[in-house]
Scaffold this active site. Structure first.
Site, PDB file in Angstrom:
ATOM      1  N   ALA A  12      10.257  79.319 -91.014  1.00  0.00           N
ATOM      2  CA  ALA A  12      11.213  78.744 -90.450  1.00  0.00           C
ATOM      3  C   ALA A  12      12.701  78.880 -90.823  1.00  0.00           C
ATOM      4  CB  ALA A  12      11.092  77.065 -90.360  1.00  0.00           C
ATOM      5  N   ILE A  15      15.063  84.381 -93.192  1.00  0.00           N
ATOM      6  CA  ILE A  15      14.262  85.603 -93.177  1.00  0.00           C
ATOM      7  C   ILE A  15      13.100  85.415 -92.036  1.00  0.00           C
ATOM      8  CG2 ILE A  15      12.736  87.510 -94.116  1.00  0.00           C
ATOM      9  CD1 ILE A  15      14.721  86.975 -96.823  1.00  0.00           C
ATOM     10  N   SER A 129      12.773  89.194-105.582  1.00  0.00           N
ATOM     11  CA  SER A 129      14.176  88.978-105.538  1.00  0.00           C
ATOM     12  C   SER A 129      14.669  90.254-106.566  1.00  0.00           C
ATOM     13  CB  SER A 129      14.686  87.789-105.918  1.00  0.00           C
ATOM     14  OG  SER A 129      15.965  87.742-106.475  1.00  0.00           O
ATOM     15  N   TYR A 192      15.595  80.190-111.341  1.00  0.00           N
ATOM     16  CA  TYR A 192      15.396  80.960-109.715  1.00  0.00           C
ATOM     17  C   TYR A 192      14.588  82.393-110.288  1.00  0.00           C
ATOM     18  CZ  TYR A 192      15.588  83.374-105.558  1.00  0.00           C
ATOM     19  OH  TYR A 192      15.339  84.228-104.371  1.00  0.00           O
TER      20      TYR A 192
HETATM   21  N1  LIG Z   1      18.035  85.408 -98.530  1.00  0.00           N
HETATM   22  C1  LIG Z   1      18.115  86.253 -99.579  1.00  0.00           C
HETATM   23  O1  LIG Z   1      19.326  86.866 -99.795  1.00  0.00           O
HETATM   24  C2  LIG Z   1      17.087  86.595-100.567  1.00  0.00           C
HETATM   25  C3  LIG Z   1      17.253  87.315-101.591  1.00  0.00           C
HETATM   26  C4  LIG Z   1      15.910  87.626-102.528  1.00  0.00           C
HETATM   27  C5  LIG Z   1      14.944  87.097-102.137  1.00  0.00           C
HETATM   28  N2  LIG Z   1      14.809  86.067-100.985  1.00  0.00           N
HETATM   29  C6  LIG Z   1      13.550  85.236-101.050  1.00  0.00           C
HETATM   30  O2  LIG Z   1      12.818  85.520 -99.537  1.00  0.00           O
HETATM   31  C7  LIG Z   1      12.426  84.229 -99.334  1.00  0.00           C
HETATM   32  C8  LIG Z   1      12.927  83.550 -97.977  1.00  0.00           C
HETATM   33  O3  LIG Z   1      14.188  83.505 -98.229  1.00  0.00           O
HETATM   34  P1  LIG Z   1      15.271  82.705 -97.146  1.00  0.00           P
HETATM   35  O4  LIG Z   1      16.561  83.252 -97.179  1.00  0.00           O
HETATM   36  O5  LIG Z   1      14.623  82.913 -95.815  1.00  0.00           O
HETATM   37  O6  LIG Z   1      15.385  81.223 -97.585  1.00  0.00           O
HETATM   38  P2  LIG Z   1      15.518  79.976 -96.652  1.00  0.00           P
HETATM   39  O7  LIG Z   1      15.888  78.888 -97.534  1.00  0.00           O
HETATM   40  O8  LIG Z   1      16.433  80.143 -95.299  1.00  0.00           O
HETATM   41  O9  LIG Z   1      14.060  79.770 -96.137  1.00  0.00           O
HETATM   42  C9  LIG Z   1      13.141  79.071 -96.929  1.00  0.00           C
HETATM   43  C10 LIG Z   1      11.903  78.367 -96.319  1.00  0.00           C
HETATM   44  O10 LIG Z   1      10.907  77.836 -97.046  1.00  0.00           O
HETATM   45  C11 LIG Z   1      10.864  76.519 -96.770  1.00  0.00           C
HETATM   46  N3  LIG Z   1      10.196  75.920 -97.450  1.00  0.00           N
HETATM   47  C12 LIG Z   1      10.584  75.123 -99.104  1.00  0.00           C
HETATM   48  N4  LIG Z   1       9.707  74.659 -99.375  1.00  0.00           N
HETATM   49  C13 LIG Z   1       8.439  75.191 -98.827  1.00  0.00           C
HETATM   50  C14 LIG Z   1       7.088  74.590 -99.259  1.00  0.00           C
HETATM   51  N5  LIG Z   1       6.902  73.771-100.254  1.00  0.00           N
HETATM   52  N6  LIG Z   1       6.214  75.032 -98.379  1.00  0.00           N
HETATM   53  C15 LIG Z   1       6.342  75.961 -97.211  1.00  0.00           C
HETATM   54  N7  LIG Z   1       7.957  76.240 -97.001  1.00  0.00           N
HETATM   55  C16 LIG Z   1       8.714  75.721 -97.833  1.00  0.00           C
HETATM   56  C17 LIG Z   1      11.869  76.036 -96.348  1.00  0.00           C
HETATM   57  O11 LIG Z   1      12.059  74.853 -95.446  1.00  0.00           O
HETATM   58  C18 LIG Z   1      12.678  77.165 -95.525  1.00  0.00           C
HETATM   59  O12 LIG Z   1      12.465  77.057 -94.199  1.00  0.00           O
HETATM   60  C19 LIG Z   1      12.526  83.476-100.426  1.00  0.00           C
HETATM   61  O13 LIG Z   1      11.186  83.526-101.309  1.00  0.00           O
HETATM   62  C20 LIG Z   1      13.575  83.958-101.196  1.00  0.00           C
HETATM   63  O14 LIG Z   1      13.557  83.535-102.616  1.00  0.00           O
HETATM   64  C21 LIG Z   1      15.794  85.791-100.421  1.00  0.00           C
END
Ligand SMILES: NC(=O)c1ccc[n+]([C@@H]2O[C@H](COP(=O)([O-])OP(=O)(O)OC[C@H]3O[C@@H](n4cnc5c(N)ncnc54)[C@H](O)[C@@H]3O)[C@@H](O)[C@H]2O)c1
Length: 385
Positions: A12, A15, A129, A192
């Site tokens: 949700a 990404i 990441s 993190y």
């Molecule tokens: N956005 C970036 O720049 C970036 C960069 C490197 C890595 N990442 C990785 O990509 C992934 C997604 O990032 P994003 O930017 O979409 O983050 P985001 O915070 O928008 O989405 C993360 C989602 O995980 C859900 N979540 C939280 N706790 C949870 C649980 N216990 N069970 C199931 N779902 C849970 C949240 O409700 C949220 O919808 C993450 O693992 C993040 O570490 C993102």
């Protein structure tokens, strides 16, 4: 290409909002498991059309809950594990919560797969990441222009003295950043980052022992439409977009010349689709970025121009402990092995992001609140002149 049933944990989120439609467009069926965490989605989550379409099932629940896991994993061919807490600064003082969601959450997911007598899962793709590298790779042009070095995190006293660039330990000269390779040293500098590397280890070891495939995608700074505008702990472009709309200054840490590799979220979603679609790959770890290092001050200017905004760009000389100085990804494995090359250039992506933001409710500016939390804990400082 085989049509798969794919579980997207955390689907949700930002990404996920691009990945779920990309998977459905490719012909896959998708199940999403996500608790709609209030820090990211607010207390009253808005519309999430990608969770309601044909070929998508949504379960509001957590990777920490055994019943949710059982219901979500049953019958799926592949899993994209996105669920995580993602604020680097916040992770330094909410250590157990970050470990619980990121590390224990991954362990529970793998436990469930390892112990499932009717296992159908054949592939797990993890969103890791670039933070796992810490400073990443540099060369010293004085000592050797070809020998790669991976410096330690910069010291607080150097940052206070405005010594922003990592220095060569042999000759003391400033180092020159080069694109970081998957084989460069891993050296997490935040909680993190440590949890993201723990996730990698768990996935790599458990998948090898269970006998299923894994792909680890190390994402750079992902930006684009759908990015949380409510979370002040992560996402520099979201935070700046709110300030531009409010006519507030854009405060830039250090001297503004620190660089990041910004990659559009559609390029990231397509990289995951490519990882799931690839039949056999030589590598299992892939950097996902544009491959281009952009100074933070430049991206602030470009964003201001995408919004036709008039915010002042103010170099504050403030710094955060644990921040890296430079980063860009070597994307040879991504392009050659997965056959995927990000294609959205930064200005085009920023224009798309700005168009989307203008149609969203104007959020409160919470940057000062998030920075105050860091200052209170001595995780943020000010240079001496
Ligand atoms: N956005 C970036 O720049 C970036 C960069 C490197 C890595 N990442 C990785 O990509 C992934 C997604 O990032 P994003 O930017 O979409 O983050 P985001 O915070 O928008 O989405 C993360 C989602 O995980 C859900 N979540 C939280 N706790 C949870 C649980 N216990 N069970 C199931 N779902 C849970 C949240 O409700 C949220 O919808 C993450 O693992 C993040 O570490 C993102």
């Amino acid at each position: 290409m085989a049509k798969l049933k794919v579980l997207v944990t955390g689907g949700a989120g930002f990404i996920g909002s691009h990945l779920v439609p990309a998977l459905v467009r490719t012909g896959h069926q998708v199940r999403v498991l996500d608790p709609l965490s209030p820090q990211i989605h607010g207390d009253l989550p808005g519309d999430m059309p990608w969770l309601t379409g044909e070929n998508v099932e949504f379960r509001r629940g957590s990777v920490l809950d055994d019943n949710d896991l059982k219901a979500s994993v049953t019958g799926v061919d592949a899993i994209v594990h996105l669920a995580a807490e993602t604020g680097t600064g916040q992770s330094m003082y909410e250590i157990s919560r970050y470990n619980e969601v990121n590390t224990l959450g991954t362990a529970k997911l793998l436990d469930h797969i390892a112990n499932d007598p009717e296992r159908t899962v054949r592939h797990i793709a993890l969103a890791s990441s670039r933070s796992v590298y810490g400073e990443g790779a540099y060369v010293c042009t004085h000592c050797s222009p070809t020998e790669r070095v991976c410096p330690e995190a910069r010291k607080a006293e150097d940052l206070a003295a405005s010594c922003w660039e990592p220095l060569c330990t042999a000759c003391g000269a400033g180092l020159t950043a080069v694109p970081t390779r998957e084989t460069d040293r891993i050296n997490p500098a935040s909680i993190y980052a440590a949890t993201k590397y723990a996730q990698e280890d768990l996935v790599r070891i458990a998948c090898s022992s269970i006998g299923i495939r894994h792909s680890i995608l190390r994402l750079q700074n992902v930006y684009g439409e759908g990015q949380s505008l409510k979370n002040p702990y992560t996402g520099i472009l979201s935070i700046f977009s709110t300030r531009i709309r409010r006519g507030l200054d854009l405060p830039i840490f250090e001297d503004g010349l620190e660089t990041r590799d910004f990659v559009h979220v559609d390029d990231v979603a397509n990289a995951f689709v490519a990882a799931l679609s690839a039949q056999a790959t030589q590598h299992s770890v892939f950097n996902v970025g544009s491959g281009i290092a952009t100074p933070v001050i430049d991206v602030a200017r470009m964003l201001n121009s995408s919004f036709k905004g008039s915010s002042n760009i103010v170099v504050t000389g403030e710094y955060r402990i644990g921040d890296i100085r430079h980063n860009s990804a070597d994307i040879v494995a991504l392009t050659d092995d997965l056959g995927y090359k990000p294609s959205i250039d930064l200005q085009t992506g920023l224009d798309r992001f700005a168009d989307w933001v203008q149609g969203q409710p104007l959020p409160e500016d919470l940057l000062e609140k998030a920075n105050a939390e860091l200052r209170d804990r001595n995780l943020m400082g000010q240079n001496s002149g």
